[in-house]
Design a protein around this motif. Structure first.
Motif, PDB file in Angstrom:
ATOM      1  N   GLY A  42       8.809   6.804   3.069  1.00 39.32           N
ATOM      2  CA  GLY A  42       9.431   6.067   4.113  1.00 39.32           C
ATOM      3  C   GLY A  42       8.941   6.208   5.808  1.00 39.32           C
ATOM      4  N   LEU A  43       7.791   6.971   5.855  1.00 39.28           N
ATOM      5  CA  LEU A  43       7.630   7.297   7.084  1.00 39.28           C
ATOM      6  C   LEU A  43       6.479   6.479   7.672  1.00 39.28           C
ATOM      7  CD1 LEU A  43       6.898  10.974   6.349  1.00 39.28           C
ATOM      8  CD2 LEU A  43       9.116  10.168   7.711  1.00 39.28           C
ATOM      9  N   CYS A  44       5.817   5.670   7.019  1.00 35.47           N
ATOM     10  CA  CYS A  44       4.466   4.996   7.495  1.00 35.47           C
ATOM     11  C   CYS A  44       4.640   3.432   7.605  1.00 35.47           C
ATOM     12  CB  CYS A  44       3.264   5.413   6.940  1.00 35.47           C
ATOM     13  SG  CYS A  44       2.748   4.626   5.271  1.00 35.47           S
ATOM     14  N   GLY A  45       5.327   2.718   6.750  1.00 37.30           N
ATOM     15  CA  GLY A  45       5.673   1.485   6.727  1.00 37.30           C
ATOM     16  C   GLY A  45       4.408   0.604   5.829  1.00 37.30           C
ATOM     17  N   SER A  46       3.265   1.261   5.230  1.00 39.00           N
ATOM     18  CA  SER A  46       2.268   0.731   4.538  1.00 39.00           C
ATOM     19  C   SER A  46       2.763  -0.165   3.182  1.00 39.00           C
ATOM     20  CB  SER A  46       1.336   1.743   4.099  1.00 39.00           C
ATOM     21  OG  SER A  46       0.738   2.406   5.020  1.00 39.00           O
ATOM     22  N   CYS A  47       3.893   0.153   3.051  1.00 40.02           N
ATOM     23  CA  CYS A  47       4.342  -0.399   1.633  1.00 40.02           C
ATOM     24  C   CYS A  47       5.520  -1.120   1.843  1.00 40.02           C
ATOM     25  CB  CYS A  47       5.168   0.693   0.711  1.00 40.02           C
ATOM     26  SG  CYS A  47       6.625   1.470   1.531  1.00 40.02           S
ATOM     27  N   LYS A  70       0.863  -1.410  -0.029  1.00 42.97           N
ATOM     28  CA  LYS A  70      -0.079   0.061  -0.072  1.00 42.97           C
ATOM     29  C   LYS A  70       0.980   1.356  -0.073  1.00 42.97           C
ATOM     30  CE  LYS A  70      -3.876  -2.240   0.349  1.00 42.97           C
ATOM     31  NZ  LYS A  70      -4.548  -2.654  -0.922  1.00 42.97           N
ATOM     32  N   TYR A  71       0.353   2.294  -0.489  1.00 45.43           N
ATOM     33  CA  TYR A  71       0.775   3.630  -0.365  1.00 45.43           C
ATOM     34  C   TYR A  71       0.169   4.506   0.758  1.00 45.43           C
ATOM     35  CZ  TYR A  71       1.132   8.790  -1.403  1.00 45.43           C
ATOM     36  OH  TYR A  71       1.578  10.006  -1.114  1.00 45.43           O
ATOM     37  N   CYS A 118       2.401   6.966   2.338  1.00 40.15           N
ATOM     38  CA  CYS A 118       3.065   8.351   2.530  1.00 40.15           C
ATOM     39  C   CYS A 118       4.319   8.715   1.525  1.00 40.15           C
ATOM     40  CB  CYS A 118       3.803   8.425   4.051  1.00 40.15           C
ATOM     41  SG  CYS A 118       5.262   7.425   4.032  1.00 40.15           S
ATOM     42  N   GLY A 119       4.840   7.787   0.896  1.00 39.58           N
ATOM     43  CA  GLY A 119       5.733   7.809  -0.140  1.00 39.58           C
ATOM     44  C   GLY A 119       7.028   8.468   0.250  1.00 39.58           C
ATOM     45  N   CYS A 143       8.226   2.347  -1.193  1.00 38.27           N
ATOM     46  CA  CYS A 143       7.959   3.551  -1.750  1.00 38.27           C
ATOM     47  C   CYS A 143       9.342   4.372  -1.879  1.00 38.27           C
ATOM     48  CB  CYS A 143       6.892   4.422  -0.912  1.00 38.27           C
ATOM     49  SG  CYS A 143       7.842   5.004   0.581  1.00 38.27           S
TER      50      CYS A 143
HETATM   51  S1  FES Z   1       4.259   4.544   1.782  1.00 39.35           S
HETATM   52 FE1  FES Z   1       4.738   5.185   3.819  1.00 39.35          FE
HETATM   53  S2  FES Z   1       6.570   4.105   4.106  1.00 39.35           S
HETATM   54 FE2  FES Z   1       6.221   3.709   2.254  1.00 39.35          FE
END
Ligand code: FES
Ligand code: FES
Lengths: 151, 746
Positions: A41-46, A35-36, A38-39, A58
């Motif tokens: 590297g701040l949230c870990g969804s990806c 998943k996207y 934050c793009g 991302c």
């Molecule tokens: S989309 Fe948030 S860390 Fe990659």
């Protein structure tokens, strides 16, 4: 041309070498479990694994992963029965579920390195993964169940 | 009103096959309140296929509460269907489902009766069909786990076998229905797993960001950085050179009021997300001037605070506050402040739409598909019925996704491009162009008598209203905002006045999980705690004594304002102080309040708040780290939400509310300078991470047979004041302005 393996299958990419892996997975391969959020590297969804280690897709440019092995949530287990996936269901961790593939991939990489993580290990490893729905307590519990440590 | 058998079902044809038994159970309260409902009453729909599959239409959006599973579960249970043979179909937007706005914590409250009626009716019809088939009294036939059983003869028939016969019957009348006793429930109250659980852990769940249409382009939009400005000039030369870019489109400026119209700007349409996002950065746009360019958060805050110090519009009045304050032994005043906040759902807004032959089809992560139909039809000048809105899973909503401006963007762009277009918001777009939760200033003053009892209480709030989104001239709090913890402070204080002052918005203002309760509860429950300390009393004891004797309070209208009460009559859902007292007592007991005295940088804090018709008390334990920052080892919630269907999903909502509340208290803050929002992503608009969230959340559910009330939102309001009340007991420092990060405490 960039060659790499994704979930065991050889793939090729021609295009902007700076494009992050995230969009190759989502747009080109339709592997939308990554998943996207934050793009940056701040949230870990990806979160995926690159050569066995958790990485943020991302901020992983295609040019940096020539010849590497990428594992995504779709490839984590054949039948969706990785111990973490089972524990996740047992604890009914997910609320909206959007962050959860990234959480599970992050946890899988933790358990590879530390099969019996302590609370502090879990917190350190999982801090980069945001869950806006607030499922952290269950994530911690599910990781422990999957690892077979006291939950 | 009773259930109907639908033989011609038009809009449901894509869901049920021709031979199925299809029932609709009308939503009585809504039908009665809507003039146009006569033609087709908004209803809950259920179908039983000839192969025995039970199809239930979920008309509410799934954003993490579990509603898409739990409402169908209630229906299946009432029918005594085998959950494994139930399929849930997600409804498109259509007024015939009644309200689909999954917002306001009301899905269960509003649909509980109709759903049970649908299930019980289907059950009775199948039993009647079996009785006539076997020629036995209907009273001897019973649906048991997906088949009708006649105990005496041992005859059994699957539900599918009986569909044809059952379809020829009249639907039962409401008076003939017998409802299951809760003791016989198989799924309800049993923490049955959610239907999407497998898809989610394997990455198969389809969210708005994942939606696609053949041949679609992907759009990223550069929006006006200051609210109210628009494109003056654009140079897209460099942007169009990026490989994969198809075209750029300048979107018109909206005409106020804002509603759910798109913001305008320049869109880049490309064949990949990356190309669209990259090319967008190469646009050179000049923007027109906007009166909001002077908006600056610091100056705005002073303005709100100043207004809150002056007499304002009275929204509730009991006794004579001025006299009480003048004659008090002690008076105390305090000012509170909560900044703008952004929803930041994990999945930023996204939708794909195709405009073709004068009609729009869209797949959207939306809390409100009917609002999508309305907003898109208005923007494109087509009929509402010509907008088909499919609903994906939502990666969080919190109120953001009931405002479908992003779906309007997709539809408009598709019309211009002649192709399906998916609009994806970046996180930066999400945080810079939200419908923000309002910034608010509150002024409080109280008078105590010699014994420490509060005899006079004055409260004023000033904030830009959500009303401004729908009427550009709105300046005062709307009825619903005043009804959220402001007109309904339940304290037993003989002289009490609530006021509200005007404010102008400079950004879009919207509702976010628990809405105006957030700042109102912060002021009210911090202030009562301050008074407890001033009186030298234990905060729990003081809270209980201020709440006064058990009673049901009727809040009278004041001027042009009626007490909102979540749109429910006060007779049916009164403000019941006994229920609030009970949750306070339970939370205190379960948290060990009496024995855990403050010390060593640890302390408990309490706050109790009624919202969305539910009664919630939270005791938060905080611990001061050696770095001077707080940790939250434990939260105890005592919750009385009336009848509940799925205890585990109730618990998970409160766990989540604890984290959401911790984000608001610790670090939530959106600011503006030169009219532009200064935050853009999780580095400067952080939300609570695992180490910042409550470590343990204990949810104590008060068993109740009262009418169902809200669950998704009411856990949020008590958390910020409970945290700050705990900080005061641990450190002697009173925090009256959020977030804690500003004070070095988080
Ligand atoms: S989309 Fe948030 S860390 Fe990659
Ligand atoms: S479950 Fe919704 S963001 Fe984690």
């Amino acid at each position: 041309m960039i060659r790499l393996k994704i979930n065991g299958t050889s793939r090729q990419y021609e295009g902007d070498p700076d494009m992050p892996l995230l969009w190759f997975l989502r747009d080109n391969l339709e592997l939308t479990g990554t998943k996207y959020g934050c793009g940056m590297g701040l949230c870990g969804s990806c979160t995926v694994h690159v050569d066995g280690k958790a990485a943020r897709a991302c901020v992983t440019p295609m040019k940096s992963i020539e010849g590497k092995n990428v594992l995504t949530i779709e490839g984590l287990s054949a039948k969706g029965d990785h111990p973490l996936q089972r524990a996740w269901k047992q604890c009914a961790v997910a609320q909206c579920g959007y962050c959860q593939p990234g959480q599970i991939m992050q946890a899988a990489s933790l358990l590879k390195e530390k099969p019996k993580p302590t609370d502090a290990d879990i917190e350190a490893a999982m801090q980069g993964n945001i869950c806006r729905c607030g499922t952290y307590e269950r994530i911690r519990k599910a990781v422990k169940i999957a690892a077979g440590v006291q939950a | 009103m009773s259930v109907t058998v639908l033989s011609r079902r038009g809009f449901l044809d894509t869901i049920f096959s021709a031979g199925a038994l299809v029932l609709s159970a009308p939503l009585v309260s809504e039908a009665a309140s809507k003039a146009d409902a006569a033609a087709w009453h908004p209803s809950v729909y259920l179908g039983i296929e000839t192969d025995g599959t039970v199809l239930i239409v979920s008309h509410r959006s799934e954003m993490g509460t579990g509603i898409r599973s739990v409402l169908p579960m209630l229906l299946a249970d009432e029918l005594d269907a085998d959950w494994k043979r139930v399929k849930v179909e997600q409804a498109i937007g259509d007024t015939r489902y009644g309200s689909q706005n999954t917002d306001g914590s009301c899905s269960i409250r509003d649909f509980y009766d109709a759903i049970r009626e649908a299930g019980a009716s289907a059950r009775l019809m199948l039993e009647r069909a079996a009785a006539s088939k076997w020629n036995v009294p209907v009273g001897e036939c019973q649906v048991k786990l997906h088949q009708v059983v006649h105990e005496k003869s041992g005859k059994k028939a699957g539900l599918g076998e009986l569909v044809k016969l059952a379809s020829t019957q009249q639907a039962p009348k409401a008076a003939e229905l017998k409802f299951k006793s809760p003791a016989d429930y198989r799924y309800i109250g049993k923490d049955t797993p959610m239907i999407d659980a497998d898809d989610i852990v394997t990455g198969k769940g389809q969210f708005g960001y994942d939606a696609k249409m053949p041949g679609m382009l992907i759009a990223s939009i550069e929006r006006p950085p200051v609210y109210g400005s628009s494109v003056a000039k654009v140079d897209d030369t460099e942007a169009r050179k990026v490989a994969g870019v198809a075209q750029t489109v300048t979107l018109d400026k909206f005409q106020p009021p804002q509603m759910f119209k798109q913001l305008g700007g320049v869109a880049v349409l490309a064949n990949s997300t990356w190309a669209a996002m990259q090319a967008r950065k190469k646009l050179k746009v000049e923007w027109t001037a906007s009166p909001n360019a002077e908006y600056e958060s610091g100056a705005y805050k002073s303005k709100l605070a100043e207004a809150a110090r002056k007499p304002q519009k009275v929204v509730r009045k009991v006794g004579d506050v001025d006299a009480a304050l003048a004659g008090a032994a002690k008076t105390h005043e305090a000012e509170y402040y909560v900044p703008l906040l952004s929803h930041a759902p994990m999945e930023p807004p996204a939708a794909v739409a195709e405009f073709k032959d004068g009609k729009v089809v869209t797949w959207a992560a939306t809390q409100n598909p009917q609002a999508v139909q309305e907003a898109v039809s208005e923007a494109l000048g087509i009929k509402k019925e010509d907008v088909t809105c499919h609903v994906t899973l939502l990666g969080g909503g919190f109120g953001r996704k009931s405002k479908p401006d992003y779906v309007v963007e997709a539809a408009l762009l598709s019309k211009k491009a002649g192709k399906p277009v998916k609009v994806v918001w970046t996180r930066e777009d999400d945080i810079r162009f939200d419908y923000y939760h309002a910034v608010a200033a509150m002024y409080m003053k109280a008078g105590l008598d010699a014994s420490g009892k509060t005899t006079g209480w004055l409260q004023r709030s000033v904030f830009p209203t959500i009303g401004s989104t729908f009427n550009a001239d709105a300046r005062y709090g709307q009825e619903f905002e005043m009804g959220m913890g402001w007109m309904d402070v339940p304290f037993d204080i003989p002289n009490h006045r609530a006021e509200n002052g005007p404010a102008q918005n400079h950004v879009r203002i919207g509702w976010m999980r628990s809405v105006a309760n957030i700042y109102h509860a912060f002021a009210v429950h911090s202030f009562v705690d301050e008074l407890a300390h001033l009186a030298g009393k234990d905060p729990v004891q003081y809270l209980l004594s201020t709440l006064g004797p058990d009673r049901k309070i009727t809040i009278p209208p004041e001027g042009d304002l009626k007490y909102w009460n979540n749109t429910m009559p006060q007779e049916k859902y009164p403000v019941d102080t006994a229920r609030l007292r009970r949750v306070i007592e339970i939370a205190a007991e379960k948290s060990g309040w009496a024995n855990k005295k403050p010390g060593n940088g640890r302390a408990l804090g309490i706050a109790a708040h009624r919202s969305f018709l539910s009664y919630i008390a939270a005791v938060v334990e905080i611990e001061m780290g050696s770095d001077g920052k707080i940790r939250i080892p434990r939260v105890d919630f005592a919750v009385d939400c009336g009848t509940i269907l799925h205890p585990d999903r109730v618990k998970s909502q409160f766990e989540g509310a604890g984290v959401f509340g911790a984000s608001i208290a610790r670090m939530g803050e959106i600011t503006a300078a030169n009219g532009q929002i200064q935050q853009s992503n999780f580095h400067n608009y952080p939300v609570a991470r695992m180490n910042e969230a409550p470590r343990e959340t204990h949810v104590h559910i008060v068993p109740s047979t009262d009418l169902p009330a809200g669950v998704g939102e009411p856990g949020v309001p008590p958390i910020p004041p409970a945290i700050c009340n705990a900080i005061y007991r641990a450190t002697g420092k009173r925090v009256r302005e959020l977030p804690l990060k500003r004070h070095g405490l988080a």
